[in-house]
Design a protein around this motif. Structure first.
Motif, PDB file in Angstrom:
ATOM      1  N   MET A   1     -13.332  29.216  34.399  1.00  0.00           N
ATOM      2  CA  MET A   1     -12.574  28.209  35.171  1.00  0.00           C
ATOM      3  C   MET A   1     -11.131  28.116  34.678  1.00  0.00           C
ATOM      4  N   TRP A   2     -10.963  27.744  33.397  1.00  0.00           N
ATOM      5  CA  TRP A   2      -9.609  27.706  32.852  1.00  0.00           C
ATOM      6  C   TRP A   2      -9.359  28.887  31.911  1.00  0.00           C
ATOM      7  N   GLU A   3     -10.244  29.873  31.963  1.00  0.00           N
ATOM      8  CA  GLU A   3     -10.147  31.007  31.043  1.00  0.00           C
ATOM      9  C   GLU A   3      -8.786  31.681  31.106  1.00  0.00           C
ATOM     10  N   LYS A   4      -8.195  31.720  32.302  1.00  0.00           N
ATOM     11  CA  LYS A   4      -6.896  32.404  32.468  1.00  0.00           C
ATOM     12  C   LYS A   4      -5.776  31.674  31.736  1.00  0.00           C
ATOM     13  N   LEU A   5      -6.032  30.409  31.393  1.00  0.00           N
ATOM     14  CA  LEU A   5      -4.977  29.608  30.759  1.00  0.00           C
ATOM     15  C   LEU A   5      -4.990  29.699  29.236  1.00  0.00           C
ATOM     16  N   VAL A   6      -5.926  30.471  28.683  1.00  0.00           N
ATOM     17  CA  VAL A   6      -6.012  30.574  27.213  1.00  0.00           C
ATOM     18  C   VAL A   6      -4.692  31.132  26.681  1.00  0.00           C
ATOM     19  N   GLY A   7      -4.157  30.470  25.672  1.00  0.00           N
ATOM     20  CA  GLY A   7      -2.876  30.866  25.091  1.00  0.00           C
ATOM     21  C   GLY A   7      -1.718  30.026  25.596  1.00  0.00           C
ATOM     22  N   THR A   8      -1.926  29.347  26.725  1.00  0.00           N
ATOM     23  CA  THR A   8      -0.841  28.531  27.306  1.00  0.00           C
ATOM     24  C   THR A   8      -0.559  27.300  26.454  1.00  0.00           C
ATOM     25  N   CYS A   9       0.728  26.958  26.344  1.00  0.00           N
ATOM     26  CA  CYS A   9       1.138  25.765  25.596  1.00  0.00           C
ATOM     27  C   CYS A   9       1.690  24.712  26.545  1.00  0.00           C
ATOM     28  N   SER A  10       1.646  23.479  26.114  1.00  0.00           N
ATOM     29  CA  SER A  10       2.241  22.398  26.895  1.00  0.00           C
ATOM     30  C   SER A  10       3.726  22.308  26.550  1.00  0.00           C
ATOM     31  N   VAL A  11       4.456  21.552  27.379  1.00  0.00           N
ATOM     32  CA  VAL A  11       5.836  21.212  27.014  1.00  0.00           C
ATOM     33  C   VAL A  11       5.730  20.098  25.970  1.00  0.00           C
ATOM     34  N   PRO A  12       6.418  20.221  24.812  1.00  0.00           N
ATOM     35  CA  PRO A  12       6.273  19.204  23.760  1.00  0.00           C
ATOM     36  C   PRO A  12       6.679  17.807  24.227  1.00  0.00           C
ATOM     37  N   VAL A  13       6.010  16.802  23.662  1.00  0.00           N
ATOM     38  CA  VAL A  13       6.256  15.398  23.997  1.00  0.00           C
ATOM     39  C   VAL A  13       6.699  14.662  22.742  1.00  0.00           C
ATOM     40  N   LYS A  14       7.705  13.796  22.911  1.00  0.00           N
ATOM     41  CA  LYS A  14       8.220  13.034  21.762  1.00  0.00           C
ATOM     42  C   LYS A  14       7.335  11.816  21.527  1.00  0.00           C
ATOM     43  N   ASN A  15       6.953  11.588  20.247  1.00  0.00           N
ATOM     44  CA  ASN A  15       6.168  10.407  19.874  1.00  0.00           C
ATOM     45  C   ASN A  15       6.888   9.696  18.745  1.00  0.00           C
ATOM     46  N   LYS A  16       6.811   8.368  18.755  1.00  0.00           N
ATOM     47  CA  LYS A  16       7.325   7.632  17.591  1.00  0.00           C
ATOM     48  C   LYS A  16       6.116   7.055  16.869  1.00  0.00           C
ATOM     49  N   ILE A  17       6.058   7.259  15.550  1.00  0.00           N
ATOM     50  CA  ILE A  17       4.926   6.755  14.764  1.00  0.00           C
ATOM     51  C   ILE A  17       5.199   5.275  14.492  1.00  0.00           C
ATOM     52  N   ASP A  18       4.490   4.437  15.225  1.00  0.00           N
ATOM     53  CA  ASP A  18       4.765   3.009  15.231  1.00  0.00           C
ATOM     54  C   ASP A  18       3.872   2.267  14.232  1.00  0.00           C
ATOM     55  N   LYS A  19       4.467   1.416  13.403  1.00  0.00           N
ATOM     56  CA  LYS A  19       3.660   0.767  12.371  1.00  0.00           C
ATOM     57  C   LYS A  19       2.654  -0.237  12.942  1.00  0.00           C
TER      58      LYS A  19
ATOM     59  N   GLU B   1       5.285   6.038   9.032  1.00  0.00           N
ATOM     60  CA  GLU B   1       5.703   5.168  10.118  1.00  0.00           C
ATOM     61  C   GLU B   1       7.209   5.323  10.355  1.00  0.00           C
ATOM     62  N   GLY B   2       7.598   5.164  11.600  1.00  0.00           N
ATOM     63  CA  GLY B   2       9.014   5.226  11.962  1.00  0.00           C
ATOM     64  C   GLY B   2       9.501   6.620  12.315  1.00  0.00           C
ATOM     65  N   GLU B   3       8.766   7.663  11.929  1.00  0.00           N
ATOM     66  CA  GLU B   3       9.303   8.993  12.204  1.00  0.00           C
ATOM     67  C   GLU B   3       8.988   9.459  13.621  1.00  0.00           C
ATOM     68  N   ILE B   4       9.819  10.421  14.057  1.00  0.00           N
ATOM     69  CA  ILE B   4       9.635  11.008  15.396  1.00  0.00           C
ATOM     70  C   ILE B   4       8.847  12.295  15.231  1.00  0.00           C
ATOM     71  N   ILE B   5       7.798  12.407  16.014  1.00  0.00           N
ATOM     72  CA  ILE B   5       6.968  13.617  15.962  1.00  0.00           C
ATOM     73  C   ILE B   5       6.905  14.211  17.374  1.00  0.00           C
ATOM     74  N   HIS B   6       7.151  15.509  17.452  1.00  0.00           N
ATOM     75  CA  HIS B   6       7.018  16.205  18.738  1.00  0.00           C
ATOM     76  C   HIS B   6       5.636  16.822  18.786  1.00  0.00           C
ATOM     77  N   GLY B   7       4.861  16.423  19.797  1.00  0.00           N
ATOM     78  CA  GLY B   7       3.490  16.905  19.908  1.00  0.00           C
ATOM     79  C   GLY B   7       3.378  17.970  20.976  1.00  0.00           C
ATOM     80  N   GLN B   8       2.681  19.048  20.622  1.00  0.00           N
ATOM     81  CA  GLN B   8       2.473  20.137  21.577  1.00  0.00           C
ATOM     82  C   GLN B   8       1.039  20.613  21.480  1.00  0.00           C
ATOM     83  N   CYS B   9       0.445  20.952  22.620  1.00  0.00           N
ATOM     84  CA  CYS B   9      -0.920  21.474  22.556  1.00  0.00           C
ATOM     85  C   CYS B   9      -0.992  22.879  23.144  1.00  0.00           C
ATOM     86  N   GLN B  10      -2.036  23.584  22.748  1.00  0.00           N
ATOM     87  CA  GLN B  10      -2.265  24.952  23.217  1.00  0.00           C
ATOM     88  C   GLN B  10      -3.760  25.135  23.453  1.00  0.00           C
ATOM     89  N   LEU B  11      -4.114  25.824  24.541  1.00  0.00           N
ATOM     90  CA  LEU B  11      -5.521  26.138  24.791  1.00  0.00           C
ATOM     91  C   LEU B  11      -5.867  27.391  23.997  1.00  0.00           C
TER      92      LEU B  11
END
Lengths: 154, 141
Positions: A1-19, A90-100
């Motif tokens: 089903m999603w086999e063709k997407l193996v290896g694909t990455c997402s566009v990174p998203v900015k996160n703030k680590i909130d206390k 806490e307080g730092e900015i983290i860019h999150g990215q995922c990959q299948l």
């Protein structure tokens, strides 16, 4: 089903680590340690500031893999691994990215299952890798049929 | 209750409650209804709501609070979820120290530190294995 997407990455998203999010999470897991919730304590500790519990990255956003919409209900979590180069503060900015990493059908005594392996990485603002999460999710035959039906009905 | 015997340590947790699952769902943003709504859980073939695997994993990290507060941190954490956890289940988490090694520049922190490996197991009131895994904890010396 999603086999063709193996290896694909997402566009990174900015996160703030909130206390406040860290505090809410620490209370929810039943571990309200001062290092997670008390700013004064954390300031005087060797860490110097509040840090997040090791399973906290579950709350962050890693973006979506284009073409892959995981169902919001019914998925089973089979396995999880976290690797850290240093704590998450806490307080730092983290860019999150995922990959299948993998997507394979397997036969079990309960029928066909789909095993999905996802990698989620958190980078700091200098693009240093702070943590990696590898999660294995399981879709049962019933859920697989529902998702396939939804996909083909589009 | 925390029990300790040389390199083995165990914690008996209070029974899992529905409120706890809902609180964890909100804090973790994992709002999969199989963890919060019995009717939905039954639709997916379960007898009732089940706990998030990640909540069990959070319990597995319970032994390292003191080490973390003293400047350490969990460097690697692995869990395999083997059985479901239901409301009312009483879990026991057991940690056993496997080995310890000097930090050979594996972390960006100073080298006067060690990395210790612990095997962690979670069992329920019927002695069924719920989860198994390990933690590598960086400890400042």
């Amino acid at each position: 089903m999603w086999e063709k997407l193996v290896g694909t990455c997402s566009v990174p998203v900015k996160n703030k680590i909130d206390k406040e999010e860290i505090k809410k999470f620490a209370l929810a897991i039943g571990e309200p340690l001062p290092i997670y919730i008390d700013e004064q304590f954390a300031k005087q500790s060797k860490h110097g500031r509040i840090l997040a519990p090791p399973t906290f990255p579950r709350t962050l956003d890693f973006g979506e893999i284009k073409g892959m919409k995981l169902p919001s209900a019914g998925l089973i979590h089979g396995e999880q691994m976290y690797q850290y180069t240093r704590p998450l503060y806490e307080g730092e900015i983290i860019h999150g990215q995922c990959q299948l990493l993998a997507c394979e059908k397997k036969q079990s005594r309960n029928g066909t299952m789909l095993l999905i392996k996802l990698k989620q990485t958190g980078f700091d603002e200098d693009e240093n890798e702070i943590f990696t999460s590898i999660r294995t999710l399981i879709m049962t035959e019933k859920l697989l049929k529902e998702v396939c039906f939804d996909d083909s009905a589009k | 209750m925390i029990q300790q015997n040389s390199d083995v340590c165990s914690i008996d947790l209070p029974p899992i409650t529905k409120e706890q699952l809902i609180r964890y769902a909100e804090a973790s943003t994992d709002l999969n209804p199989i963890h919060m709504c019995d009717k939905k859980a039954i639709e997916y073939g379960l007898p009732g709501v089940i706990a998030h695997g990640m909540l069990t994993m959070a319990f597995m990290g319970r032994f390292f609070g003191k080490t973390i507060q003293n400047g350490g941190f969990i460097k690697e954490f692995h869990a395999r979820f083997k059985s479901k956890v239901f409301v009312g289940d009483q879990l026991t988490v057991v940690a056993e120290k496997e080995n310890s090694r000097k930090n050979a520049g594996e972390t960006r922190f100073d080298t006067e530190s060690s990395i210790e490996r612990y095997t962690i197991r979670v069992i329920n009131q019927n002695s069924e294995e719920i989860a198994i895994g390990y933690v590598d904890v960086y400890r400042m010396l």
